[in-house]
Scaffold this motif. Structure first.
Motif, PDB file in Angstrom:
ATOM      1  N   TRP A   1       1.078  -0.818  -0.155  1.00 56.68           N
ATOM      2  CA  TRP A   1       0.248  -0.149   0.232  1.00 56.68           C
ATOM      3  C   TRP A   1       0.867   0.804  -0.519  1.00 56.68           C
ATOM      4  CZ3 TRP A   1      -0.282  -3.490   4.389  1.00 56.68           C
ATOM      5  CH2 TRP A   1      -1.092  -4.521   4.243  1.00 56.68           C
ATOM      6  N   THR A   2       2.233   1.305   0.621  1.00 58.49           N
ATOM      7  CA  THR A   2       3.174   1.944   0.720  1.00 58.49           C
ATOM      8  C   THR A   2       4.253   2.227  -0.596  1.00 58.49           C
ATOM      9  OG1 THR A   2       2.072   1.980   2.511  1.00 58.49           O
ATOM     10  CG2 THR A   2       4.113   3.924   1.783  1.00 58.49           C
ATOM     11  N   PRO A   3       4.331   1.904  -1.381  1.00 57.55           N
ATOM     12  CA  PRO A   3       5.452   1.833  -3.037  1.00 57.55           C
ATOM     13  C   PRO A   3       6.593   2.801  -2.561  1.00 57.55           C
ATOM     14  CG  PRO A   3       3.685   3.468  -4.002  1.00 57.55           C
ATOM     15  CD  PRO A   3       3.034   2.684  -2.363  1.00 57.55           C
ATOM     16  N   ILE A   4       7.582   2.436  -2.534  1.00 58.92           N
ATOM     17  CA  ILE A   4       8.455   3.653  -2.225  1.00 58.92           C
ATOM     18  C   ILE A   4       9.253   4.422  -3.189  1.00 58.92           C
ATOM     19  CG2 ILE A   4      10.840   1.954  -3.901  1.00 58.92           C
ATOM     20  CD1 ILE A   4      12.706   2.108  -1.899  1.00 58.92           C
ATOM     21  N   ASP A   5       9.629   5.352  -2.196  1.00 52.76           N
ATOM     22  CA  ASP A   5       9.891   6.604  -2.868  1.00 52.76           C
ATOM     23  C   ASP A   5      11.432   6.514  -4.160  1.00 52.76           C
ATOM     24  OD1 ASP A   5      10.318   9.231  -3.995  1.00 52.76           O
ATOM     25  OD2 ASP A   5      10.344  10.325  -2.122  1.00 52.76           O
ATOM     26  N   GLN A   6      10.896   5.695  -5.261  1.00 59.53           N
ATOM     27  CA  GLN A   6      12.380   5.485  -6.195  1.00 59.53           C
ATOM     28  C   GLN A   6      13.314   6.617  -6.281  1.00 59.53           C
ATOM     29  OE1 GLN A   6      11.439   3.001  -9.165  1.00 59.53           O
ATOM     30  NE2 GLN A   6       9.179   2.983  -8.812  1.00 59.53           N
ATOM     31  N   ASP A   7      12.407   8.568  -6.182  1.00 60.53           N
ATOM     32  CA  ASP A   7      13.343   9.593  -6.179  1.00 60.53           C
ATOM     33  C   ASP A   7      14.570   9.668  -4.792  1.00 60.53           C
ATOM     34  OD1 ASP A   7      12.429  10.285  -8.419  1.00 60.53           O
ATOM     35  OD2 ASP A   7      10.967  11.614  -7.028  1.00 60.53           O
ATOM     36  N   ILE A   8      14.562   7.907  -3.799  1.00 61.53           N
ATOM     37  CA  ILE A   8      15.428   8.692  -2.784  1.00 61.53           C
ATOM     38  C   ILE A   8      17.079   7.444  -2.804  1.00 61.53           C
ATOM     39  CG2 ILE A   8      15.679   7.226  -0.205  1.00 61.53           C
ATOM     40  CD1 ILE A   8      12.281   8.089   0.193  1.00 61.53           C
ATOM     41  N   THR A   9      18.381   8.807  -2.624  1.00 60.70           N
ATOM     42  CA  THR A   9      19.751   7.203  -2.813  1.00 60.70           C
ATOM     43  C   THR A   9      19.489   6.635  -2.121  1.00 60.70           C
ATOM     44  OG1 THR A   9      19.727   9.204  -4.870  1.00 60.70           O
ATOM     45  CG2 THR A   9      21.497   7.642  -3.018  1.00 60.70           C
TER      46      THR A   9
END
Length: 268
Positions: free
Chosen positions: A84-92
């Motif tokens: 329900w809470t996908p990862i923020d793919q902008d985070i390094t």
């Protein structure tokens, strides 16, 4: 008390010029009697079993809130990723590569190394079989699982449901964080049984569960918490959250989802 009250009422009656003996009292006396009677009735009121249980649960919940560690839901080691809470793919994510080629978040490496060293000293050869996983790799695993079930004769809908019991939707896997590890012992792995719930029949798994919080890890998908996590019981999947968080979660038997909810309730 009631003897004193009678004397008091008689005194009022005499002062008011009424005959107490004939059962006549003034309005003032009647009001005092009614007020005292109501007060006595209120003080003697008892809670129902349901009210007592509710009060007990409220006190216990408040105690849990008061005991929360000084942490925040924004801390890197509490990053919540699920279906329900996908990862923020902008985070390094600062990844480091282990000698076996697997990658984990470098900020948990010391804790992981210390835990594995302790396992070795206890006589267990623990093998890391999965750690950081990209969204693309998760998509490959997800698609392959669905196709495998279809090849076994299941419908596409059944295959999707069976896959998602154990494999997160691409983007919703904890492995994207670099904080999740799948580990079993070498003897179990050599049997070819792999990642199945029955790994919890092994002494090494019991040791891992008994010691995990001391190194900042929790069993991410515990038995009986499938509704909270959306994933079936996984006896091999551990997650780094930090020692304070892990000990608190272990004490109150909380999943990461439940713990985050509690922290948010407390405004952390």
């Amino acid at each position: 008390m009631y003897k004193k009250l009678s004397v008091f009422l008689i005194s009022l009656g005499l002062l008011g010029g009424c005959s107490v003996a004939n059962g006549i009292v003034t309005d003032t006396t009647q009001k005092i009697t009614t007020t005292l009677s109501a007060s006595r009735s209120s003080s003697e009121k008892t809670l129902t079993p349901e009210e007592e249980q509710q009060l007990k649960e409220e006190k216990e919940h408040q105690a849990m809130l008061n005991e929360l560690p000084e942490v925040s839901t924004t801390d890197w080691n509490l990053d919540l990723v699920n279906n329900w809470t996908p990862i923020d793919q902008d985070i390094t994510i600062p990844l480091t590569t282990l000698p076996n080629g697997y990658m984990i978040d470098e900020r948990m490496k010391d804790a992981y190394d210390d835990w594995m060293s302790a396992a070795s000293e206890a006589g267990y050869e623990i093998v890391l079989v999965s750690s950081f996983r990209s969204v693309d790799l998760q998509q490959t695993n997800y698609d392959s699982s669905i196709q495998r079930y279809i090849d076994q004769g299941h419908s596409a809908e059944e295959a999707k449901k069976m896959t998602e019991d154990y494999i997160a939707i691409p983007g919703g896997s904890e492995h994207h964080t670099g904080l999740a590890i799948d580990i079993v012992d070498a003897d179990w792995l050599s049997t070819g049984k792999g990642l199945i719930p029955e790994y919890d029949t092994q002494e090494s798994q019991h040791w891992l569960v008994d010691t995990m919080a001391d190194y900042g890890f929790v069993l991410r998908f515990p038995q009986g918490k499938e509704d909270e996590t959306g994933i079936e019981y996984e006896s091999w999947h551990f997650r780094y959250v930090g020692v304070d968080n892990a000990r608190y979660m272990e004490k109150y038997q909380l999943t990461l989802e439940e713990y985050i909810d509690l922290l948010e309730e407390a405004g952390k």
